[in-house]
Design a protein around this motif. Structure first.
Motif, PDB file in Angstrom:
ATOM      1  N   GLU A  20     -29.180  31.882   1.819  1.00  0.00           N
ATOM      2  CA  GLU A  20     -29.378  31.185   3.084  1.00  0.00           C
ATOM      3  C   GLU A  20     -30.836  30.792   3.293  1.00  0.00           C
ATOM      4  OE1 GLU A  20     -27.223  31.356   6.279  1.00  0.00           O
ATOM      5  OE2 GLU A  20     -25.501  31.551   4.953  1.00  0.00           O
ATOM      6  N   LEU A  21     -31.011  29.775   4.135  1.00  0.00           N
ATOM      7  CA  LEU A  21     -32.319  29.424   4.677  1.00  0.00           C
ATOM      8  C   LEU A  21     -32.313  29.718   6.170  1.00  0.00           C
ATOM      9  CD1 LEU A  21     -32.946  25.976   2.968  1.00  0.00           C
ATOM     10  CD2 LEU A  21     -34.384  27.996   2.674  1.00  0.00           C
ATOM     11  N   MET A  22     -33.450  30.154   6.684  1.00  0.00           N
ATOM     12  CA  MET A  22     -33.611  30.337   8.122  1.00  0.00           C
ATOM     13  C   MET A  22     -34.791  29.485   8.581  1.00  0.00           C
ATOM     14  SD  MET A  22     -35.509  31.803  10.739  1.00  0.00           S
ATOM     15  CE  MET A  22     -36.433  33.197  10.120  1.00  0.00           C
ATOM     16  N   PHE A  23     -34.555  28.636   9.566  1.00  0.00           N
ATOM     17  CA  PHE A  23     -35.612  27.831  10.168  1.00  0.00           C
ATOM     18  C   PHE A  23     -35.836  28.352  11.585  1.00  0.00           C
ATOM     19  CE2 PHE A  23     -33.868  25.230   6.856  1.00  0.00           C
ATOM     20  CZ  PHE A  23     -34.950  24.538   6.339  1.00  0.00           C
ATOM     21  N   ARG A  24     -37.101  28.602  11.918  1.00  0.00           N
ATOM     22  CA  ARG A  24     -37.427  29.115  13.248  1.00  0.00           C
ATOM     23  C   ARG A  24     -38.387  28.156  13.947  1.00  0.00           C
ATOM     24  NH1 ARG A  24     -40.195  33.580  12.120  1.00  0.00           N
ATOM     25  NH2 ARG A  24     -38.338  34.881  11.983  1.00  0.00           N
ATOM     26  N   MET A  25     -38.064  27.828  15.185  1.00  0.00           N
ATOM     27  CA  MET A  25     -38.975  27.071  16.040  1.00  0.00           C
ATOM     28  C   MET A  25     -39.312  27.936  17.244  1.00  0.00           C
ATOM     29  SD  MET A  25     -38.433  23.461  18.126  1.00  0.00           S
ATOM     30  CE  MET A  25     -38.454  22.406  16.675  1.00  0.00           C
ATOM     31  N   LYS A  26     -40.596  28.026  17.549  1.00  0.00           N
ATOM     32  CA  LYS A  26     -41.037  28.753  18.744  1.00  0.00           C
ATOM     33  C   LYS A  26     -41.561  27.731  19.744  1.00  0.00           C
ATOM     34  CE  LYS A  26     -42.615  32.099  21.425  1.00  0.00           C
ATOM     35  NZ  LYS A  26     -43.185  31.223  22.483  1.00  0.00           N
ATOM     36  N   VAL A  27     -40.887  27.626  20.888  1.00  0.00           N
ATOM     37  CA  VAL A  27     -41.385  26.780  21.967  1.00  0.00           C
ATOM     38  C   VAL A  27     -42.047  27.677  23.009  1.00  0.00           C
ATOM     39  CG1 VAL A  27     -39.698  24.955  21.572  1.00  0.00           C
ATOM     40  CG2 VAL A  27     -39.155  26.798  23.170  1.00  0.00           C
ATOM     41  N   SER A  40     -37.364  31.196  29.223  1.00  0.00           N
ATOM     42  CA  SER A  40     -36.884  32.177  30.199  1.00  0.00           C
ATOM     43  C   SER A  40     -36.230  31.521  31.410  1.00  0.00           C
ATOM     44  CB  SER A  40     -38.034  33.080  30.649  1.00  0.00           C
ATOM     45  OG  SER A  40     -39.051  32.319  31.281  1.00  0.00           O
ATOM     46  N   ALA A  41     -36.566  30.267  31.681  1.00  0.00           N
ATOM     47  CA  ALA A  41     -35.955  29.557  32.813  1.00  0.00           C
ATOM     48  C   ALA A  41     -34.631  28.914  32.433  1.00  0.00           C
ATOM     49  CB  ALA A  41     -36.918  28.505  33.352  1.00  0.00           C
ATOM     50  N   GLY A  42     -34.192  29.132  31.198  1.00  0.00           N
ATOM     51  CA  GLY A  42     -32.938  28.543  30.741  1.00  0.00           C
ATOM     52  C   GLY A  42     -33.168  27.277  29.938  1.00  0.00           C
ATOM     53  N   LEU A  43     -32.110  26.811  29.308  1.00  0.00           N
ATOM     54  CA  LEU A  43     -32.190  25.612  28.480  1.00  0.00           C
ATOM     55  C   LEU A  43     -32.028  24.361  29.334  1.00  0.00           C
ATOM     56  CD1 LEU A  43     -29.902  26.740  25.515  1.00  0.00           C
ATOM     57  CD2 LEU A  43     -32.401  26.731  25.581  1.00  0.00           C
ATOM     58  N   PRO A  44     -32.859  23.344  29.111  1.00  0.00           N
ATOM     59  CA  PRO A  44     -32.662  22.084  29.839  1.00  0.00           C
ATOM     60  C   PRO A  44     -31.423  21.366  29.312  1.00  0.00           C
ATOM     61  CG  PRO A  44     -34.413  21.849  28.229  1.00  0.00           C
ATOM     62  CD  PRO A  44     -34.022  23.291  28.217  1.00  0.00           C
ATOM     63  N   PRO A  45     -30.723  20.623  30.157  1.00  0.00           N
ATOM     64  CA  PRO A  45     -29.539  19.896  29.687  1.00  0.00           C
ATOM     65  C   PRO A  45     -29.922  18.690  28.847  1.00  0.00           C
ATOM     66  CG  PRO A  45     -29.996  19.335  31.962  1.00  0.00           C
ATOM     67  CD  PRO A  45     -30.972  20.415  31.597  1.00  0.00           C
ATOM     68  N   ASN A 102     -29.325  31.305  16.802  1.00  0.00           N
ATOM     69  CA  ASN A 102     -29.467  31.801  18.170  1.00  0.00           C
ATOM     70  C   ASN A 102     -30.763  31.306  18.791  1.00  0.00           C
ATOM     71  OD1 ASN A 102     -31.719  34.124  18.047  1.00  0.00           O
ATOM     72  ND2 ASN A 102     -30.512  34.183  16.148  1.00  0.00           N
ATOM     73  N   TYR A 103     -30.903  31.558  20.091  1.00  0.00           N
ATOM     74  CA  TYR A 103     -32.181  31.341  20.767  1.00  0.00           C
ATOM     75  C   TYR A 103     -32.444  32.538  21.658  1.00  0.00           C
ATOM     76  CZ  TYR A 103     -30.013  30.329  25.296  1.00  0.00           C
ATOM     77  OH  TYR A 103     -29.329  30.439  26.478  1.00  0.00           O
ATOM     78  N   LYS A 104     -33.736  32.764  21.984  1.00  0.00           N
ATOM     79  CA  LYS A 104     -34.137  33.874  22.839  1.00  0.00           C
ATOM     80  C   LYS A 104     -34.993  33.359  23.988  1.00  0.00           C
ATOM     81  CE  LYS A 104     -34.090  37.180  19.000  1.00  0.00           C
ATOM     82  NZ  LYS A 104     -34.897  38.133  18.188  1.00  0.00           N
ATOM     83  N   SER A 105     -35.048  34.137  25.053  1.00  0.00           N
ATOM     84  CA  SER A 105     -35.766  33.701  26.250  1.00  0.00           C
ATOM     85  C   SER A 105     -37.262  33.547  26.012  1.00  0.00           C
ATOM     86  CB  SER A 105     -35.523  34.681  27.402  1.00  0.00           C
ATOM     87  OG  SER A 105     -35.993  35.979  27.060  1.00  0.00           O
ATOM     88  N   PRO A 140     -42.131  23.293  29.274  1.00  0.00           N
ATOM     89  CA  PRO A 140     -42.352  24.417  28.360  1.00  0.00           C
ATOM     90  C   PRO A 140     -41.205  24.650  27.388  1.00  0.00           C
ATOM     91  CG  PRO A 140     -41.994  25.189  30.614  1.00  0.00           C
ATOM     92  CD  PRO A 140     -42.196  23.713  30.688  1.00  0.00           C
ATOM     93  N   GLN A 141     -39.978  24.325  27.799  1.00  0.00           N
ATOM     94  CA  GLN A 141     -38.834  24.533  26.909  1.00  0.00           C
ATOM     95  C   GLN A 141     -38.860  23.600  25.697  1.00  0.00           C
ATOM     96  OE1 GLN A 141     -38.639  24.037  30.241  1.00  0.00           O
ATOM     97  NE2 GLN A 141     -36.845  25.041  31.143  1.00  0.00           N
ATOM     98  N   LEU A 142     -39.665  22.533  25.768  1.00  0.00           N
ATOM     99  CA  LEU A 142     -39.684  21.533  24.703  1.00  0.00           C
ATOM    100  C   LEU A 142     -41.047  21.405  24.026  1.00  0.00           C
ATOM    101  CD1 LEU A 142     -37.556  18.777  26.482  1.00  0.00           C
ATOM    102  CD2 LEU A 142     -36.795  20.313  24.665  1.00  0.00           C
ATOM    103  N   LEU A 143     -41.997  22.274  24.369  1.00  0.00           N
ATOM    104  CA  LEU A 143     -43.321  22.239  23.748  1.00  0.00           C
ATOM    105  C   LEU A 143     -43.345  23.197  22.561  1.00  0.00           C
ATOM    106  CD1 LEU A 143     -45.656  22.157  26.875  1.00  0.00           C
ATOM    107  CD2 LEU A 143     -44.954  20.247  25.413  1.00  0.00           C
TER     108      LEU A 143
END
Length: 239
Positions: free
Chosen positions: A70-77, A81-86, A148-151, A51-54
């Protein structure tokens, strides 16, 4: 005008066009690509459902940041909430003749301890044996500190326009697309590609078209305060 085909069975529909308008605005984010919630594109690639990468969608904006260009690029995966994969990468890429390799990218990268960094750079495709192109990233610098990123799965990358070709109002960011990888290499062609928004081989899963037109950050400037109405001075009666 309309073109209708008629035979003994009947007539065709005069218009089967389906409108797919953009969602959002240039101040908060125009959604450029949105994948099907079941993510058939990841399944077709044989990728695990991480889910963290979909990728659910990606968007581009030009928020008003106290006059910054500025430009802002947003990606929603799907979920963070389980944290970022290494050892993973989240990338947003677009075409530009201002890039030495004709592509820029912004993104988030995690190291072996899942610590994220935010960056921007260029992508160039080297040709091997005149047959196979090998796209590879070259990091130019860190993205702005506001990145930044959010849960909930939202990743936002801020970058000065001057760092990515300085596009002006009316210019196009072409073929804006998202990619995620279960590695932290610099290769854009990888067996560790997990999800994307740019391949239509299995299903037409992303919409609408992938071009963003620069509008300018000042479009999003707050309205100036109203001019106060002067208070008329009282008139005194003559004595």
């Amino acid at each position: 005008y309309k073109v209708v085909a008629t035979n003994r069975i009947g007539s065709s529909a005069p218009n089967n066009e389906i409108s797919a308008p953009y969602i959002g605005d240039t101040c908060n984010g125009v959604i450029i690509h949105q994948n099907d919630p079941t993510h058939p594109e990841a399944a077709a690639a044989g990728a695990g459902q991480v889910p963290q990468l979909l990728i659910d969608y990606e968007a581009v904006a030009e928020p008003y940041l106290n006059g910054a260009n500025e430009l802002m690029f947003r990606m929603k995966v799907s979920d963070l909430s389980a944290g970022l994969p290494p050892n993973s990468r989240w990338r947003m890429v677009w075409d530009s003749f201002a890039s030495p390799g004709q592509q820029f990218y912004v993104g988030m990268t995690t190291d072996s301890s899942s610590t994220p960094t935010f960056e921007y750079g260029t992508i160039a495709t080297a040709v091997v044996g005149l047959v196979l192109g090998v796209p590879q990233e070259t990091k130019v610098g860190p993205a702005d500190a506001a990145s930044n990123y959010k849960s909930d799965g939202t990743i936002a990358i801020f970058v000065p326009k001057a760092a990515v070709g300085n596009p002006r109002p009316g210019d196009l960011l072409g073929a804006v697309n998202g990619r995620t990888f279960a590695d932290n290499t610099t290769f854009e062609r990888s067996t560790q590609l997990i999800d994307h928004t740019f391949v239509k081989a299995q299903t037409d899963n992303a919409y609408p078209t992938a071009t963003y037109t620069i509008a300018g950050n000042n479009v999003c400037a707050p309205a100036p305060p109203p001019t106060p109405t002067p208070t008329p001075k009282p008139k005194h009666s003559p004595h």
